[in-house]
Every structure is written in C-alpha cells, then in structure tokens.
Motif scaffolding. Structure first.
Motif, mmCIF file in Angstrom:
data_model
loop_
_atom_site.group_PDB
_atom_site.id
_atom_site.type_symbol
_atom_site.label_atom_id
_atom_site.label_comp_id
_atom_site.label_asym_id
_atom_site.label_seq_id
_atom_site.Cartn_x
_atom_site.Cartn_y
_atom_site.Cartn_z
ATOM 1 N N ASP A 2 9.243 -12.054 -6.816
ATOM 2 C CA ASP A 2 8.991 -10.571 -5.760
ATOM 3 C C ASP A 2 9.925 -11.412 -4.156
ATOM 4 O OD1 ASP A 2 6.996 -11.013 -5.339
ATOM 5 O OD2 ASP A 2 6.167 -9.235 -6.036
ATOM 6 N N ALA A 14 7.688 -2.229 -6.634
ATOM 7 C CA ALA A 14 6.487 -3.149 -6.068
ATOM 8 C C ALA A 14 5.452 -3.004 -6.854
ATOM 9 C CB ALA A 14 6.012 -2.769 -4.793
ATOM 10 N N THR A 25 2.713 -2.891 -0.014
ATOM 11 C CA THR A 25 3.002 -3.761 1.084
ATOM 12 C C THR A 25 3.084 -2.528 2.560
ATOM 13 O OG1 THR A 25 5.318 -4.162 1.160
ATOM 14 C CG2 THR A 25 3.831 -5.844 0.413
ATOM 15 N N LYS A 48 2.984 1.051 -3.287
ATOM 16 C CA LYS A 48 3.497 0.791 -4.886
ATOM 17 C C LYS A 48 4.840 1.864 -5.773
ATOM 18 C CE LYS A 48 0.608 -0.110 -9.452
ATOM 19 N NZ LYS A 48 -0.455 -0.135 -9.917
ATOM 20 N N SER A 80 10.647 0.815 -4.311
ATOM 21 C CA SER A 80 10.754 0.661 -3.443
ATOM 22 C C SER A 80 11.857 0.809 -2.141
ATOM 23 C CB SER A 80 11.089 -1.254 -3.252
ATOM 24 O OG SER A 80 12.390 -1.392 -3.932
#
Length: 524
Positions: free
Chosen positions: A411, A497, A501, A506, A509
C-alpha cells in the motif's frame, strides 16, 4: 480484478437499518433519501482568534512561535513552553503533543510540520489536527509557524483529514463536530482566496471519489453512479457530460464493456465528463477509469472471504471524475475529459463464459479466459471510444486492476506502466508533489507474447503464471494506438486505507484525484 483485499469474501446483502432511508428503487437498488455526507467543520480565516474552544499550534521546531492573534496570555505561553520542554517535543513532522487544563482552552494541540515544511507537509499537519480533534465538539483555532499564504495549505489538509463516511450508522454514531475551524494569519483574505480557488475544489474532488467508492453496491451501480456525478457537477461552468447506455454501446459495437455487465440486471454505462478551461488546448488529457461497481468475478467467481470489498472496484472511475471536478470548480486553464467505464460483474445465466470471444468497437477481438479479469475489458472499449470521439493528446488509465500489484508494492505506491517517457516522468513528478506516489513497473515486450491467442487477437490473461500486473497493462495498452502517449495506473493496493494517515482517514482513499489534478496543472 482485485482491490486491496486479495482473497475476497462472502457477498453480503446490504439491508438499510431504518425506514428513514427512502425506498426510491431502481432495479433492486435502494437509494437513500439524503445522499449528502457531512462535509465536516466549516473552514474560515481570520487575523484574530474567536473566543474559547480548542487551539491547534503548528510547530516547526521546539520553540513556541509568536502566535499573533491567538488568545494566549503570558502565563499560558509559559505553561505551554514548560510542557514542550518536559515532553522533549521537537515539532517533527507528524508528531503531536496534547495539553489540557491551560487557561480557558478545552485543549491545546501541538502538531509538528518539521523544519522548513513544504506545502504538502503543512497540509499533513492540518490533516493530523483534524483527525486528532474528530471528537471535539468545540470550535477550533489554528495558529503557528507558517506564512500567511500557507494557512491555505493547512486548511486543505484539515478538509481532507476530517472526512468521514458513517451515513448508514443508526447506533453509536459519533456526533459530527459543529464548531468551525478558524486559521489565523495576518492576511486572512489572501489565505481564503488561495483556499477557495485551489484547495477547496480539490478537497471536493477527493470527497466525491471517496463517497462513490464507500457507498455499497446496492446504492452505487452504473446508473446511480451517473446520477451522483451529474449532481456533483450541477452548475459547474465549462463542463459537458456524455452518457452512453447499453443500447448506444451495442450500436457502436462495444462488446467488451457491455459483455462484462451482461450478467447483471443493472445496465452498463459509459460516462464522459469534459471540462475545458479558458485558454486550454484543443486536445484534452483523458483520464479513463475502471468503474466496476461490484465485482463478483462473474462465472470465474471470486472466493467468498472479503468479497464485500468489491464495492470499491470502481475507485479508478471515481477518481477520474473527481479530478475533473477539482479542475472545473477551480477554473483551471486545462482541457480534460474524465471517463468512467461502468458495469457490474455478476454471474447469472446470461453472463459471459470463460472461453468466449468478445469484440471491441474497433473490431479487435479478445479471447476471454477469465471473467474476473474484467477491468481490462471495460477499459478496452472506453479507451477506443475516447480516442475516436475526443482525440486526446494523452490517455491515462486508472484502475484497481490486479492483486499482483499489491504483492509487488503493497500500500505504499500505485504501479505506473507507461509507453511514453515524458508522460511517465510527469506522472512520477505529480505523484511526489501530490503525496500520491507511483512506482514505475515494466512493460517488457516479452510479456506481450503471453497474451497472444490462437483464435483471437489477444487473451485477457496469460494462461500460465506470469507477471500479472504487467500482463494486465499490456492488455489495456493493446487498445491504445502506439502514437498516443499512454500510461496505466494500477491502484489496487492504495485505493483504500486500513488505517488513517494525516490526509487519508481509514476507508476508501480517493487515490488519484490529487495526482491527476497535479498532472493536468503541470502542463505535461
């Protein structure tokens, strides 16, 4: 063919938990009465902080910046400085220090951007702050060691980081924070202009992609995908939308796109969203995305574990149109067309069978050995159509195409395949600048030998094991003229995700929107 969950799971039937979801039925799909998801906190700019709430301080080192306009008394500054020393806090990128009980602030949050932060680093600091404060109801003030114009970068990161998708939760749903976020600076008008003109449209494009991919497959299917995109582009200038239904595609001989969806009662669609800004060239840059709104694998049925994940097999199409939305809403001086090749891949008695021969609109033939290698089939007709109808100067495909790319890159990167060196270099640079990074993968001529067919022009897979991601790219590239600059992005490892990040909560993305937006603006 695959998204990040390689071994896929049981096909779950999504049942709305509340009668509050209005039963607007198309086929067997149930469309919720309210499609809009919360955009999060309102974002504004000011020279003086409003009273109360949480205070975010963007740090570039261990020294507390002056914070002009921020409501910190001398005693409060001393308390924060003492806390920084006690925690040995350095302001490194991605680091945080949370303080409570200082003055009237509900919370003081220090967020590190690192020394001499770039625009992307400042955005990531903003995204980190948004996620840390996701459950704080109070208003938020952001101040720190950034210049006036860079406040817009922090605000952009906050907009991306605060994204959430929980519209179907009726139990234990966390309240959406209603308090606004205010970014301080000496020239708030300039910061607001930069945010409204560049970064808010980009955040809107990312949100569109994430929303489409997060929706379950009984909500988003080819027809409703088109409707949702029309809604997103309503009132946006310089935009035209073209939609081909199954009848139109059959008339044009688009057998590969229609063939993938013929096992589903939900008809396939080809959606093209064109934006031409002022002063842009005659030839557009084409973003052509795989839009499999649910992928069961067809007759080549996937394993049950994780099959629910296949609602996101249209992430490439979602990001193609999301990038166009960003460019159009910001009135960028570019000419682009976003293409969504939309189908639902299901295994009923009318589904195509392994061994069938399918034909594209140009007359090229494919021996379809595996119906779970369907993304390359829908992209074949989509590429041929956009090439003939729009005469693009370059074509970039974006697709959750193979599990093989996940095995190679996990990923961390999307896979980049390209025949044109200038286009490849521009994509790599755009990936670095946007934070959506790519890794160049091989298109060796020997791989093309593996897809030669004895009874058709090519096969859609190699009959024996091989470099799966490269073979998939070769199949797609077969349907793009060698004279046209072409690249393919395999985003199967990065379209969602597993953990948050700073800029990507989450879930789905929206990968590719920022990258393609940057590519178009670069003038490549």
């Amino acid at each position: 063919m695959r998204t990040k969950s390689l071994l896929l799971a049981a096909c779950l039937s999504f049942a709305p938990a509340s009668a509050a979801l209005a039963q607007t039925v198309t086929g067997s799909g149930v469309v919720p009465a309210t499609a809009a998801n919360s955009a999060g906190r309102a974002i504004g700019f000011a020279a003086e902080a409003p009273a109360g709430g949480a205070l975010v301080i963007v740090m570039t080192d261990a020294v507390l910046p002056p914070l002009d306009g921020a409501p910190l008394t001398g005693a409060e500054r001393q308390a924060v400085t003492a806390a920084i020393a006690a925690a040995d806090y350095k302001g490194e990128a991605g680091s945080t220090l949370s303080l409570r009980g200082i003055g009237a602030h509900s919370r003081i949050l220090l967020v590190g951007a690192g020394a001499a932060p770039s625009s992307l680093a400042l955005a990531e600091a903003g995204g980190k702050a948004a996620q840390e404060l996701a459950n704080e109801a109070q208003p938020v003030t952001v101040a720190g060691a950034y210049g006036d114009a860079a406040a817009a970068d922090v605000a952009y990161g906050f907009a991306l980081g605060q994204y959430r998708f929980d519209r179907y939760k009726t139990v234990d749903r966390k309240a959406v924070p209603t308090g606004a976020v205010t970014l301080l600076g000496a020239n708030p008008a300039a910061a607001k202009a930069a945010f409204d003109g560049r970064w808010q449209p980009l955040a809107d494009g990312v949100r569109l992609s994430r929303d489409l991919a997060n929706e379950p497959a009984n909500i988003i299917y080819p027809e409703s995908f088109v409707a949702r995109v029309r809604e997103a582009f309503a009132g946006v200038g310089g935009v035209s939308i073209e939609v081909l239904d199954e009848a139109a595609m059959r008339k044009l001989g688009m057998g590969t796109l229609v063939g993938v969806g013929q096992g589903s009662p939900r008809g396939s669609r080809l959606l093209l969203v064109r934006y031409r800004g002022g002063g842009a060239s005659d030839s557009p840059l084409a973003f052509v995305g795989k839009g499999i709104t649910f992928d069961s694998g067809g007759i080549s049925l996937k394993p049950g574990a994780g099959m629910w994940d296949m609602k996101g097999d249209m992430s490439g199409a979602a990001s193609a149109v999301g990038a166009v939305l960003s460019l159009a809403k910001s009135r960028a001086p570019v000419h682009v067309v976003g293409v969504a090749a939309l189908a639902e891949n299901m295994p009923d008695g009318n589904a195509q069978r392994p061994g069938d021969i399918t034909r594209t609109m140009s007359g090229k033939t494919i021996e379809m050995l595996n119906s779970d290698a369907e993304g390359r089939l829908v992209l074949a007709d989509a590429n041929e159509y956009v090439a003939g109808a729009y005469k693009p100067r370059a074509i970039v495909n974006i697709a959750t195409l193979t599990g093989a790319i996940v095995g190679a890159l996990d990923d961390q990167y999307a896979g980049l395949f390209a025949r044109d060196e200038k286009l490849a270099a521009a994509l790599l640079a755009a990936g670095t600048a946007s934070g959506e990074e790519l890794w160049r993968m091989p298109l060796h001529k020997n791989y093309a030998e593996k897809i030669k067919s004895d009874i058709a022009d090519i096969r859609n897979i190699a009959p024996s094991q091989g470099p799966g991601a490269s073979i998939g790219a070769h199949v797609i590239g077969f349907f793009v003229d060698e004279a046209t600059p072409w690249a393919h992005l395999d985003i199967a490892g990065v379209n969602q995700a597993d953990k948050a990040t700073p800029l990507v909560p989450k879930g789905m993305s929206g990968f590719g929107v920022r990258l393609l937006d940057e590519l178009a603006r670069s003038g490549a």
